[in-house]
Design a protein around this motif. Structure first.
Motif, PDB file in Angstrom:
ATOM      1  N   ARG A 148      -6.231   3.060   4.057  1.00 50.18           N
ATOM      2  CA  ARG A 148      -6.061   1.633   4.317  1.00 50.18           C
ATOM      3  C   ARG A 148      -4.355   1.502   5.141  1.00 50.18           C
ATOM      4  O   ARG A 148      -4.277   0.431   6.048  1.00 50.18           O
ATOM      5  CB  ARG A 148      -5.831   0.927   2.729  1.00 50.18           C
TER       6      ARG A 148
ATOM      7  N   VAL B 261      -6.113   4.669  -0.185  1.00 52.59           N
ATOM      8  CA  VAL B 261      -4.711   4.120   0.291  1.00 52.59           C
ATOM      9  C   VAL B 261      -4.389   4.673   1.617  1.00 52.59           C
ATOM     10  O   VAL B 261      -3.809   3.789   2.289  1.00 52.59           O
ATOM     11  CB  VAL B 261      -3.782   4.351  -1.006  1.00 52.59           C
TER      12      VAL B 261
ATOM     13  N   ASN C 267       0.913  -1.315  -0.150  1.00 54.25           N
ATOM     14  CA  ASN C 267      -0.163   0.104   0.129  1.00 54.25           C
ATOM     15  C   ASN C 267       0.920   1.209   0.003  1.00 54.25           C
ATOM     16  O   ASN C 267       0.395   2.239  -0.577  1.00 54.25           O
ATOM     17  CB  ASN C 267      -1.090   0.025   1.204  1.00 54.25           C
TER      18      ASN C 267
ATOM     19  N   LYS D 165     -10.102   1.530 -10.472  1.00 53.03           N
ATOM     20  CA  LYS D 165     -10.010   0.507  -9.240  1.00 53.03           C
ATOM     21  C   LYS D 165     -10.467  -0.670  -9.690  1.00 53.03           C
ATOM     22  O   LYS D 165     -11.695  -0.399 -10.455  1.00 53.03           O
ATOM     23  CB  LYS D 165     -10.917   1.368  -8.067  1.00 53.03           C
TER      24      LYS D 165
ATOM     25  N   VAL E 126       1.959   1.916  -3.426  1.00 54.11           N
ATOM     26  CA  VAL E 126       0.759   2.330  -4.291  1.00 54.11           C
ATOM     27  C   VAL E 126       0.616   3.792  -4.024  1.00 54.11           C
ATOM     28  O   VAL E 126       0.524   4.470  -5.093  1.00 54.11           O
ATOM     29  CB  VAL E 126      -0.380   1.564  -3.928  1.00 54.11           C
ATOM     30  N   LEU E 127       0.549   4.190  -2.893  1.00 54.01           N
ATOM     31  CA  LEU E 127       0.670   5.509  -2.534  1.00 54.01           C
ATOM     32  C   LEU E 127       1.686   6.402  -3.039  1.00 54.01           C
ATOM     33  O   LEU E 127       1.540   7.653  -3.689  1.00 54.01           O
ATOM     34  CB  LEU E 127       0.466   5.723  -0.917  1.00 54.01           C
TER      35      LEU E 127
ATOM     36  N   ARG F 127      -6.147   8.272  -3.608  1.00 54.61           N
ATOM     37  CA  ARG F 127      -4.924   8.711  -2.630  1.00 54.61           C
ATOM     38  C   ARG F 127      -5.564   8.514  -1.080  1.00 54.61           C
ATOM     39  O   ARG F 127      -5.041   8.069  -0.276  1.00 54.61           O
ATOM     40  CB  ARG F 127      -4.395   9.867  -2.689  1.00 54.61           C
TER      41      ARG F 127
END
Length: 131
Positions: free
Chosen positions: A84, A81, A45, A63, A48-49, A78
């Motif tokens: 999360r 994420v 994660n 998504k 990904v960010l 954003r």
């Protein structure tokens, strides 16, 4: 109470404590696996960010929902994420606390089992000398 009944009682107690220790060790191993899984998810994660932070504001972001790609707002992606990452970080802290407690309990039980083993051995040695 005779030494043989004391010995049998100690051996029974030792067996019970050893079984408890074994169950505890399985719990510790299971929690280590959960923690490892969470750590991997956190890393993914965070990656990904970082990728989302590199994008320009007008970039298209999609998504995956089931088998379908759905267009998503970059700011929303954003934010999702980040949420999360917060959740996974909190879960890791919770798992760390549980793991610490389990490991402390495991050390305590190991010491108890060791002391019981020594008492059983000393009783057996004393019994052997008496015969």
């Amino acid at each position: 109470m005779s030494s043989s009944s004391t010995l049998r009682e100690l051996q029974r107690d030792l067996e019970n404590k050893a079984n408890d220790l074994s169950k505890l060790q399985k719990d510790v191993a299971k929690n280590h696996q959960l923690r490892k899984k969470c750590t991997i998810q956190l890393g993914e994660n965070e990656l990904v960010l970082k990728e989302l932070e590199l994008l320009k504001e007008d970039a298209n972001v999609y998504k995956l929902i089931g088998p379908i790609l759905v267009k998503q707002d970059l700011a929303e992606a954003r934010a999702n994420v980040r949420k999360r990452i917060e959740y996974i970080s909190a879960e890791l802290k919770r798992l760390d606390a549980i793991l610490q407690d389990l490991e402390d309990e495991q050390r305590s039980k190991q010491e108890t089992v060791l002391k019981l083993q020594q008492r059983v051995q000393s009783l057996q040695a004393g019994k052997g000398k008496a015969q």
